[in-house]
Design an enzyme around this catalytic site. Structure first.
Site, mmCIF file in Angstrom:
data_model
loop_
_atom_site.group_PDB
_atom_site.id
_atom_site.type_symbol
_atom_site.label_atom_id
_atom_site.label_comp_id
_atom_site.label_asym_id
_atom_site.label_seq_id
_atom_site.Cartn_x
_atom_site.Cartn_y
_atom_site.Cartn_z
ATOM 1 N N HIS A 196 0.802 -1.230 0.000
ATOM 2 C CA HIS A 196 0.000 0.000 0.000
ATOM 3 C C HIS A 196 0.832 1.276 0.000
ATOM 4 O O HIS A 196 0.523 2.236 0.704
ATOM 5 C CB HIS A 196 -0.951 0.015 1.192
ATOM 6 C CG HIS A 196 -2.040 -1.022 1.144
ATOM 7 N ND1 HIS A 196 -2.559 -1.515 -0.044
ATOM 8 C CD2 HIS A 196 -2.708 -1.659 2.146
ATOM 9 C CE1 HIS A 196 -3.509 -2.399 0.237
ATOM 10 N NE2 HIS A 196 -3.616 -2.509 1.551
ATOM 11 N N HIS A 232 -9.679 1.858 0.703
ATOM 12 C CA HIS A 232 -9.584 0.714 1.615
ATOM 13 C C HIS A 232 -10.647 0.780 2.717
ATOM 14 O O HIS A 232 -10.344 0.518 3.889
ATOM 15 C CB HIS A 232 -8.173 0.664 2.209
ATOM 16 C CG HIS A 232 -7.717 -0.709 2.585
ATOM 17 N ND1 HIS A 232 -8.470 -1.558 3.365
ATOM 18 C CD2 HIS A 232 -6.573 -1.384 2.293
ATOM 19 C CE1 HIS A 232 -7.800 -2.690 3.543
ATOM 20 N NE2 HIS A 232 -6.654 -2.612 2.898
ATOM 21 N N GLU A 279 -11.746 -4.040 -2.666
ATOM 22 C CA GLU A 279 -10.834 -3.019 -3.175
ATOM 23 C C GLU A 279 -10.605 -3.213 -4.672
ATOM 24 O O GLU A 279 -9.924 -4.150 -5.079
ATOM 25 C CB GLU A 279 -9.498 -3.107 -2.436
ATOM 26 C CG GLU A 279 -9.602 -3.009 -0.926
ATOM 27 C CD GLU A 279 -8.402 -3.666 -0.250
ATOM 28 O OE1 GLU A 279 -7.289 -3.114 -0.373
ATOM 29 O OE2 GLU A 279 -8.572 -4.729 0.379
#
Length: 344
Positions: free
Chosen positions: A109, A178, A309
């Site tokens: 991420h 997210h 996601e």
């Protein structure tokens, strides 16, 4: 038309510059959503049940302090590359780039200080808000000055999230939001009574560090076959699964298409996901452990929320057969995801 309000939510810690964080509230007849200028974070998302009662269906915190401490990316936009990059390295045009490793041996991420942990510049637009930032060349190890715009707009029961980006050097990019959902209302203990379906004929098996092996496996005859709706708790039990944290491979198309649906029969709430992206990571909150105090003092145990996601496939920059994650100068990255809320 959606109403848009803005207010101050708090101030960043002094060691991080002390800047003001704003909160934007978008309201339609059926949905209310609150978004921060920190990390483009969705802090609250209220939808109606079949009796017309609003509940907040996303996990998060009541105050800014919760979001400035370590947390599992609640509600945030993650990038420059969502999901995992194997061993935190990749090569572009023969040059190797090294990233911060923050998830076992891998980069997750965006690295140590990804897009979720920075302040964005907001601008109110019709029915919503647009956030902008420039990610400088070399930030977190990534090449190129990357201009990024994330726009949230609300129309009735549809919340659209549009992601655009332009770069000065070829760079990998994959952006997603997210948010952690529980359609029974945040703070509910689990998601076992949710009914889930995902329109995918294949998924990506992963190694023990959650990096795709390179195989694109058919879902047919496996616990990953979610093409017909399944009740989550019973399905996990039937296939002896600890939960999901996998990329499902979507039909390759640039057009908007419905790709996933979650329904909560007791309240009648449902959420459909439509996107232009090639993949969707279905995650069932396996790493939540009840240690975080969330909104209203709620604790969030394992399997108390799910994420859907929309993104490019994980580790695509190192996997030549996956859809390309590279953005070149002169091109524009432009993807939209729609979350469509209903009650019946």
């Amino acid at each position: 038309m959606a109403e848009v309000e803005r207010e101050e939510f708090g101030q960043m810690p002094r060691e991080e510059g002390g800047a003001v964080v704003e909160k934007f509230r978008l309201k339609s007849d059926s949905v209310k959503v609150e978004i921060l200028s920190l990390g483009c974070i969705i802090t609250a998302l209220e939808t109606k049940d079949r009796d017309g009662q609003f509940s907040d269906i996303v996990l998060g915190f009541d105050n800014l302090e919760g979001y400035t401490r370590k947390h599992p990316f609640f509600g945030a936009v993650v990038g420059r590359v969502a999901n995992r990059i194997a061993k935190g390295r990749f090569a572009v045009d023969g040059k190797e780039y090294r990233l911060f490793v923050n998830n076992g041996p891998n980069s997750l991420h965006g690295g140590a200080k990804g897009f979720d942990k920075v302040l964005w510049s907001p601008e109110v637009v019709p029915n919503g808000v647009c956030f902008f930032r420039l990610s400088p060349d070399g930030e977190e190890g990534y090449p190129g000055d990357l201009k990024v715009w994330v726009t949230y707009t609300l129309s009735g029961g549809d919340l659209a999230i549009n992601y655009r980006a332009q770069t000065s050097k070829t760079t990998p990019i994959s952006l997603t939001n997210h948010a952690y959902f529980n359609l029974a209302g945040q703070g509910s203990q689990d998601i076992y009574d949710h009914v889930i379906s995902i329109e995918a004929d294949s998924y990506l098996p992963v190694d023990d560090t959650k990096i795709p092996t390179g195989e694109v496996a058919a879902v047919q005859g496996t616990g990953f076959d979610l093409r017909q709706p399944v009740e989550l708790g019973k399905h996990l039990q039937k296939f002896n699964l600890d939960g999901f944290d996998h990329n499902f491979c979507l039909q390759q198309a640039q057009a908007r298409r419905p790709v996933a649906r979650a329904r909560h029969p007791p309240t009648g709430r449902s959420m459909e996901v439509h996107t232009t992206q090639p993949g969707i990571q279905f995650y069932t909150g396996n790493n939540l452990d009840g240690s975080l105090k969330g909104k209203g003092g709620a604790v969030y145990p394992k399997h108390s929320a799910f994420c859907l996601e929309t993104q490019n496939w994980p580790d695509a920059v190192n996997q030549p057969l996956f859809p390309s994650a590279l953005l070149k100068p002169g091109e524009e990255y432009n993807h939209t995801t729609w979350l469509v809320f209903n009650a019946a």
